[in-house]
Design a protein around this motif. Structure first.
Motif, mmCIF file in Angstrom:
data_model
loop_
_atom_site.group_PDB
_atom_site.id
_atom_site.type_symbol
_atom_site.label_atom_id
_atom_site.label_comp_id
_atom_site.label_asym_id
_atom_site.label_seq_id
_atom_site.Cartn_x
_atom_site.Cartn_y
_atom_site.Cartn_z
ATOM 1 N N PHE A 26 69.323 4.001 36.627
ATOM 2 C CA PHE A 26 68.451 3.401 35.739
ATOM 3 C C PHE A 26 67.322 4.321 35.390
ATOM 4 N N ALA A 27 66.679 4.696 36.608
ATOM 5 C CA ALA A 27 65.527 5.611 36.434
ATOM 6 C C ALA A 27 65.578 6.750 35.437
ATOM 7 N N SER A 28 66.638 7.460 35.414
ATOM 8 C CA SER A 28 66.905 8.512 34.564
ATOM 9 C C SER A 28 67.124 8.025 33.054
ATOM 10 N N LEU A 29 67.746 6.777 32.915
ATOM 11 C CA LEU A 29 67.632 6.129 31.717
ATOM 12 C C LEU A 29 66.402 5.913 31.153
ATOM 13 N N LEU A 30 65.558 5.206 31.945
ATOM 14 C CA LEU A 30 64.369 4.977 31.677
ATOM 15 C C LEU A 30 63.390 6.355 31.297
ATOM 16 N N ALA A 31 63.370 7.289 31.926
ATOM 17 C CA ALA A 31 62.858 8.490 31.636
ATOM 18 C C ALA A 31 63.372 9.192 30.609
ATOM 19 N N SER A 32 64.567 9.287 30.244
ATOM 20 C CA SER A 32 64.993 9.767 28.737
ATOM 21 C C SER A 32 64.457 9.132 27.701
ATOM 22 N N LEU A 33 64.452 7.776 27.959
ATOM 23 C CA LEU A 33 64.069 6.801 26.732
ATOM 24 C C LEU A 33 62.370 7.247 26.528
ATOM 25 N N TRP A 34 61.752 7.530 27.628
ATOM 26 C CA TRP A 34 60.223 7.421 27.591
ATOM 27 C C TRP A 34 59.969 8.915 26.996
ATOM 28 N N LEU A 35 60.522 9.901 27.300
ATOM 29 C CA LEU A 35 60.279 11.192 27.190
ATOM 30 C C LEU A 35 60.951 11.548 25.755
ATOM 31 N N GLY A 36 62.175 11.167 25.388
ATOM 32 C CA GLY A 36 62.954 11.920 24.356
ATOM 33 C C GLY A 36 62.954 10.860 23.097
ATOM 34 N N ASP A 37 63.847 11.420 22.056
ATOM 35 C CA ASP A 37 63.908 10.610 21.013
ATOM 36 C C ASP A 37 65.457 10.298 20.805
ATOM 37 N N ILE A 38 65.603 9.191 20.193
ATOM 38 C CA ILE A 38 67.023 8.823 20.159
ATOM 39 C C ILE A 38 67.579 9.581 19.083
ATOM 40 N N LYS A 39 68.838 10.031 19.371
ATOM 41 C CA LYS A 39 69.387 10.906 18.153
ATOM 42 C C LYS A 39 70.186 10.015 17.074
ATOM 43 N N PRO A 40 70.031 10.378 15.735
ATOM 44 C CA PRO A 40 70.721 9.490 14.765
ATOM 45 C C PRO A 40 72.418 9.815 15.033
ATOM 46 N N ARG A 56 67.487 12.916 22.437
ATOM 47 C CA ARG A 56 67.112 14.395 22.310
ATOM 48 C C ARG A 56 65.915 14.362 23.333
ATOM 49 N N LEU A 57 65.981 15.253 24.686
ATOM 50 C CA LEU A 57 64.631 15.447 25.279
ATOM 51 C C LEU A 57 63.926 16.904 24.814
ATOM 52 N N PRO A 58 62.773 16.764 24.977
ATOM 53 C CA PRO A 58 61.828 18.044 24.734
ATOM 54 C C PRO A 58 62.452 19.050 25.793
ATOM 55 N N GLY A 59 62.353 20.465 25.317
ATOM 56 C CA GLY A 59 62.897 21.577 26.085
ATOM 57 C C GLY A 59 62.469 21.837 27.409
ATOM 58 N N GLU A 60 61.063 21.445 27.657
ATOM 59 C CA GLU A 60 60.465 21.795 29.013
ATOM 60 C C GLU A 60 60.793 20.551 30.257
ATOM 61 N N GLN A 61 61.758 19.594 30.029
ATOM 62 C CA GLN A 61 62.130 18.815 30.950
ATOM 63 C C GLN A 61 63.024 19.402 32.119
ATOM 64 N N TRP A 62 62.264 19.850 33.188
ATOM 65 C CA TRP A 62 62.977 20.629 34.094
ATOM 66 C C TRP A 62 64.013 19.736 34.964
ATOM 67 N N TRP A 63 63.501 18.332 35.108
ATOM 68 C CA TRP A 63 64.433 17.604 36.031
ATOM 69 C C TRP A 63 65.560 17.133 35.161
ATOM 70 N N ASP A 64 65.604 17.269 33.796
ATOM 71 C CA ASP A 64 66.866 16.793 32.981
ATOM 72 C C ASP A 64 67.928 17.934 33.213
ATOM 73 N N GLN A 65 67.572 19.266 33.221
ATOM 74 C CA GLN A 65 68.425 20.451 33.667
ATOM 75 C C GLN A 65 68.957 20.094 34.978
ATOM 76 N N TRP A 66 68.097 19.968 35.778
ATOM 77 C CA TRP A 66 68.272 19.835 37.169
ATOM 78 C C TRP A 66 69.413 18.737 37.548
ATOM 79 N N LEU A 67 69.118 17.377 36.838
ATOM 80 C CA LEU A 67 70.144 16.354 37.076
ATOM 81 C C LEU A 67 71.617 16.816 36.753
ATOM 82 N N GLU A 68 71.452 17.581 35.457
ATOM 83 C CA GLU A 68 72.832 17.904 34.868
ATOM 84 C C GLU A 68 73.412 18.876 35.900
#
Lengths: 348, 299
Positions: free
Chosen positions: B20-34, B94-106
């Motif tokens: 749930f936290a990763s969902l919130l973080a993604s929504l907060w920092l990123g934009d929803i793709k069309p 879509r997350l901005p490129g500099e999100q280290w944790w996104d890469q890390w989580l993946e």
């Protein structure tokens, strides 16, 4: 033949009549399943019953609902002995006056009388038909109001119930012999363990028999006084129909076996139109011709193998014009010619 | 299942919170793709694998008591699930490129999960070997849970026939002993459903104790048990059966009210003859048992 105990009572009960207290036989079956950690929701699925209502003691079930409960039990239980264990617990039971009579019956004869008269309460789905000849007493088990696929389960239960009850009351194992209408199951260990080794399969009829001398053998824990008082109480109760619908039709056809009845005549006897009669039989998982055939098959088996009649005698008795017709009909009823059937019985 | 799941509610809660936290973080920092940009094949592949992992986790947790092995398995599957979850989220957001944790989580969680799960499976293997030793006299080398008795936790007659057939094809002598608890037919009436089933179960436990390691016990039907004795002569089998009878008849079984329940045991040993199949052997053993029973009744 066999007419003495075949008196037809007026009226009948039907498969959707909710008259049987749910905490009686259904309650015992439920207990057996619950003891195996199966949830009551699963056991009661599709029966329209709720466990809390059953506990309240006012819930009544129809034969149809009891059949659904059996079907659920068969599906949910991992072991093949559910029917036999239910049978072991079934009688004398806790079903009011009928159970008191069973409890205090002085001998097998009295017990069988009670079972026959109180069959609506004691054995609602599969009912006993008791008759005797010079040597043996026979207990034939009849479908009361449509068992369908649950017939075998109920035959196992009823036969175990009578064996176990008579063994308990008489304090010894009685020499019952067992005949089954269906073929020998691939695994018969449950039958051998619970019933004994004198088993005959594929007979065309579900029947037990015992030498007549055992009927009058006194049972140790009987109380003649309690029995008579219970019987007296029972006599003051309003009379109700004791036969299930299919059984009532069977008994009527058997009563008139020498004057084969048509569907219309039988429907008239039961006070309804042919169409209604047909529909009602269908709802009881049977049809007129099937019952007619069963009646004639069962009578023929008795006459051929027990009384030792010839084909000619039997054909004449059943109002067949010639022997070929009789043989053909017999074959249709049970898949064998009278000669083949005789061969089978000689091996017994 | 639910009784077991409740034991592990903290672990399940932790994984759900992280997802749930990763969902919130993604929504907060990123934009929803069309929707047009979403690669549905990826969504089905990664999302589907994630769902399968979640189902595995619930099945494992729902059937296991708490303990070290369970912890390892859950953590392993949990990490794998998080990796795939993040993968699936990326398909929609879509997350901005500099999100280290996104890469890390993946990328990091996947190998960590693999290591944890592998360790867990290794411990599970060791645990299974110990459990096998416990179950040995009940199943020997062949397991088929749908043929087991829900009352005794022993194999039923069908299982017995299958096992016996395996023994009969080998050259060594096999003896079958049928054991009948003669008084047990009245237990149901005397002590009720629960007590009679408990007494049967306890009798089976006593028999399990007296048997050798290579022997197999099954519930034949009702109060009859069948014991398969591989590589055993008739005389040895009779000694074993006699000892078993002594053990059962002298063991003080009690009802819940403390009443002593006496046992009477009847048995018959049948040595397999050449060319005999399992059903015939069992029929012969049943005949023998019944003959002995009748002889006792007359005496």
């Amino acid at each position: 033949m066999m007419t003495a105990s075949d008196a037809i009572t007026e009226g009948w009960y039907e498969q959707d009549e909710r008259y049987l207290p749910a905490h009686h036989q259904p309650g015992l079956l439920l207990d057996l399943l619950l003891a195996r950690d199966i949830s009551s929701h699963k056991v009661l699925r599709g029966t329209g019953l709720f466990y809390d209502d059953i506990l309240a003691g006012h819930s009544r079930v129809s034969p149809q609902q009891l059949r659904q409960l059996i079907a659920n039990g068969e599906k949910l239980s991992a072991t093949a002995d559910l029917s036999f264990r239910w049978g072991q617990l079934l009688w004398p039971g806790h079903y009011g006056l009928a159970s008191q009579l069973l409890q205090h019956a002085g001998n097998l004869q009295q017990a069988l009388d009670v079972l026959t008269r109180q069959r609506r309460w004691l054995s609602p789905l599969l009912v006993p038909r008791v008759f005797c000849d010079r040597q043996y007493c026979y207990v034939q088990w009849l479908d009361a109001c449509g068992l369908g696929e649950q017939k075998r389960f109920m035959v196992e239960t009823a036969m175990t119930a009578l064996s176990s009850y008579s063994r308990w009351q008489s304090r010894q194992q009685l020499p019952w012999e067992y005949g089954f209408s269906y073929a020998q199951p691939r695994a018969d260990e449950q039958y051998r363990t619970h019933l004994g080794s004198t088993l005959y399969f594929d007979l065309g009829v579900d029947v037990m028999r015992i030498p007549k001398t055992w009927l009058q053998e006194p049972w140790p824990q009987a109380s003649a006084t309690a029995f008579r008082v219970a019987a007296r109480h029972l006599n003051t109760e309003p009379e109700i129909a004791e036969s299930g619908f299919s059984e009532a039709v069977y008994q009527h056809l058997l009563h008139h076996i020498q004057q084969p009845l048509s569907l219309a005549e039988t429907a008239e006897h039961f006070g309804m139109s042919s169409a209604t009669f047909k529909r009602k039989l269908q709802r009881h998982d049977t049809h007129f011709q099937h019952l007619q055939d069963q009646v004639r098959l069962h009578a023929s088996l008795y006459c051929l193998h027990i009384l030792g009649w010839s084909n000619e005698q039997l054909a004449q008795y059943l109002q067949f014009n010639d022997l070929t017709n009789f043989r053909r009909a017999f074959r249709r009823w049970c898949g064998r010619t009278p000669g083949e059937s005789r061969q089978l019985f000689l091996q017994i | 299942m639910f009784a077991h799941l409740i034991l592990h509610r903290r672990k399940l809660l932790l994984i759900a919170l992280l997802a749930f936290a990763s969902l919130l973080a993604s929504l907060w920092l990123g934009d929803i793709k069309p929707l047009a940009e979403v690669d549905w094949l990826d969504v089905v592949g990664e999302g589907g694998t994630g769902v399968a992992l979640a189902v595995w986790m619930v099945l494992i947790l729902g059937s296991r008591p708490a303990g070290r092995v369970t912890d390892w398995l859950t953590l392993g599957l949990g990490f794998l699930f998080l990796a795939l979850w993040q993968d699936t989220l990326d398909e929609f957001i879509r997350l901005p490129g500099e999100q280290w944790w996104d890469q890390w989580l993946e990328s990091i969680t996947m190998p960590i999960g693999m290591v944890l799960l592998t360790t867990g499976l290794y411990f599970w293997h060791q645990e299974q070997l110990i459990l096998n030793r416990h179950l040995r006299k009940r199943e020997q080398l062949f397991r088929e849970h749908h043929l087991s008795d829900d009352l005794m936790y022993l194999g039923q007659a069908d299982y017995l026939r299958q096992q016996l057939q395996n023994y009969l094809t080998s050259a060594q002598p096999v003896t079958v002993v049928l054991v009948e608890l003669s008084d047990a037919v009245h237990w149901l009436r005397r002590y009720g459903i629960a007590e009679s089933e408990r007494l049967l179960r306890e009798s089976a436990e006593v028999m399990l104790i007296t048997l050798r390691n290579q022997d197999l016990i099954c519930r034949y039907a009702g109060s009859r048990f069948a014991i398969v004795l591989p590589d055993t002569t008739h005389a040895q089998a009779c000694t074993l059966a006699w000892e078993l009878q002594q053990a059962l008849e002298h063991c003080a079984f009690r009802t819940h009210t403390g009443e002593r329940v006496f046992q009477q045991v009847n048995w018959f040993a049948a040595l397999a003859t050449a060319g005999e199949d399992a059903s015939a052997l069992l029929q012969r053993a049943s005949d023998g048992l019944e003959a002995r029973h009748d002889a006792q009744a007359v005496a």
